[in-house]
Design an enzyme around this catalytic site. Structure first.
Site: not given
Ligand code: GLO
Ligand code: MG
Length: 346
Positions: A51, A54, A176, A212, A215, A250, A252, A285
């Site tokens: 980010h 970051d 994304e 992702e 997602h 979500d 992950d 992720d």
């Molecule tokens: C959240 C997203 C997040 C993005 C990250 C990069 O649901 O997956 O983790 O991938 O902020 O932009």
């Molecule tokens: Mg992501």
């Protein structure tokens, strides 16, 4: 025959976290952000996803020079650690000015903040030697449909893409998609939406997607088909491999941990398309379980990477001629029987 791809892996520092969730606080001691980068290589990763903050913490309060100096420090640190910055994403979901979204907010001053922050993100990316900007369009959506003019919202998203492409002639934008969370409905829920925006933009060759797995599953879609769609348009900039157990928040989860066959098919599609041959990363992720003790917790990253590589072996050891034969005979029962036995090691 192309030689098999020797995959490179990446993740973002947010994947090493302290276990806070919406119902409870951190459960593990904080691990210093700056020390996370030394963990990458030993874990088998060479790409870093960032980010903007970051790279440059507190960037909203810094002068352009201060911001670029900090970015230069990070660039040197990455070189020392043998790491490549894969992308930088503007964090447009934290500041109070993004409470109703950034680019699609109803407030002109909030939209101005989002644009200013996006320009800074691009400048930071270039300063650390990276050309990819990821747009996870977190709050670009609504809690109730009547809150915004959705048609106008799409126009605003497109104007943002065009303005970004004009701000820097060399960057690529990787959208994304995610269908919901934190909003009730997001404006760019699938890769189809992202790719439509790409083609409508002023330079379609520079607008791609990042898919992702979780997602896609949240949108009720198969991640491998989403990836195949992007690959068919040569628009798969990167992936966030992970897993998701049904239609809920979500998750992950570790790649392959909820549904091995769905994970295998993602690997299959990536392998068939030669993804990675031009330097694309296998991004993960994944979130560590809240129950996990220690600091830093990294097993989930190593495990997901290992699961990916084991599935690559499964793909490469599959009898491709048998698959072709069953396809041609339209004997999908036999095809499934063969594949499930192969995945089970039978
Ligand atoms: C959240 C997203 C997040 C993005 C990250 C990069 O649901 O997956 O983790 O991938 O902020 O932009
Ligand atoms: Mg992501």
């Amino acid at each position: 025959m192309n030689p098999p791809v020797d995959y490179k892996f990446s993740f973002g520092p947010w994947n090493i976290s302290e276990g806070a969730d919406p119902f409870g606080p951190e459960v593990r001691p904080a691990f210093p952000h700056e020390e996370k980068f030394a963990l990458y290589r030993p874990l088998g990763f060479e790409g870093v996803q960032f980010h903007d903050d970051d790279v440059v913490p507190g960037l909203d309060d810094l002068s352009p020079d201060q911001m670029l100096n900090k970015a230069a420090e990070v660039k040197a640190m990455l070189a020392n650690q043998g790491l490549t910055p894969e992308f930088v994403a503007p964090r447009l979901w934290f500041d109070p000015r993004t409470v109703d979204g950034g680019y699609t907010s109803n407030s002109a001053s909030d939209r101005a903040y989002a644009w200013d922050r996006t320009k800074k993100c691009i400048d930071i990316a270039r300063a650390i030697g990276c050309k990819a900007i990821v747009l996870w369009l977190s709050r670009e959506g609504t809690y109730i449909r009547e809150a915004k003019d959705a048609r106008l919202a799409y126009q605003r998203l497109l104007e943002t893409l065009d303005a970004m492409l004009s701000h820097d002639a060399e960057i690529e934008i990787w959208i994304e998609p995610k269908p919901n969370e934190p909003t009730d409905q997001a404006y760019v829920p699938t890769i189809g939406h992202a790719i439509a925006l790409a083609y409508a933009s002023k330079d379609p060759t520079r607008v791609k997607g990042l898919i992702e797995s979780a997602h896609a599953l949240l949108a009720g879609l198969d991640p491998s088909d989403e990836m195949a769609f992007a690959l068919a348009h040569d628009k798969l900039g990167s992936v966030h491999l992970n897993d998701q157990n049904g239609l809920k928040y979500d998750q992950d989860k570790n790649f392959g941990a909820a549904n091995l066959r769905v994970a295998f098919n993602q690997v299959r599609v990536l392998e068939e398309a030669g993804y990675g041959r031009r330097g694309e990363f296998i991004g993960l992720d994944v979130k560590a379980m809240r129950t996990q003790a220690g600091s830093p917790v990294t097993a989930h990253l190593a495990n997901s990477r290992e699961f990916f590589l084991l599935l690559v072996e499964k793909y490469r050891s599959m009898d491709a001629s048998l698959v072709t034969q069953y396809r041609e005979a339209r004997d999908y029962e036999a095809l499934e029987h063969y594949l499930v036995r192969h995945l089970l090691g039978a």
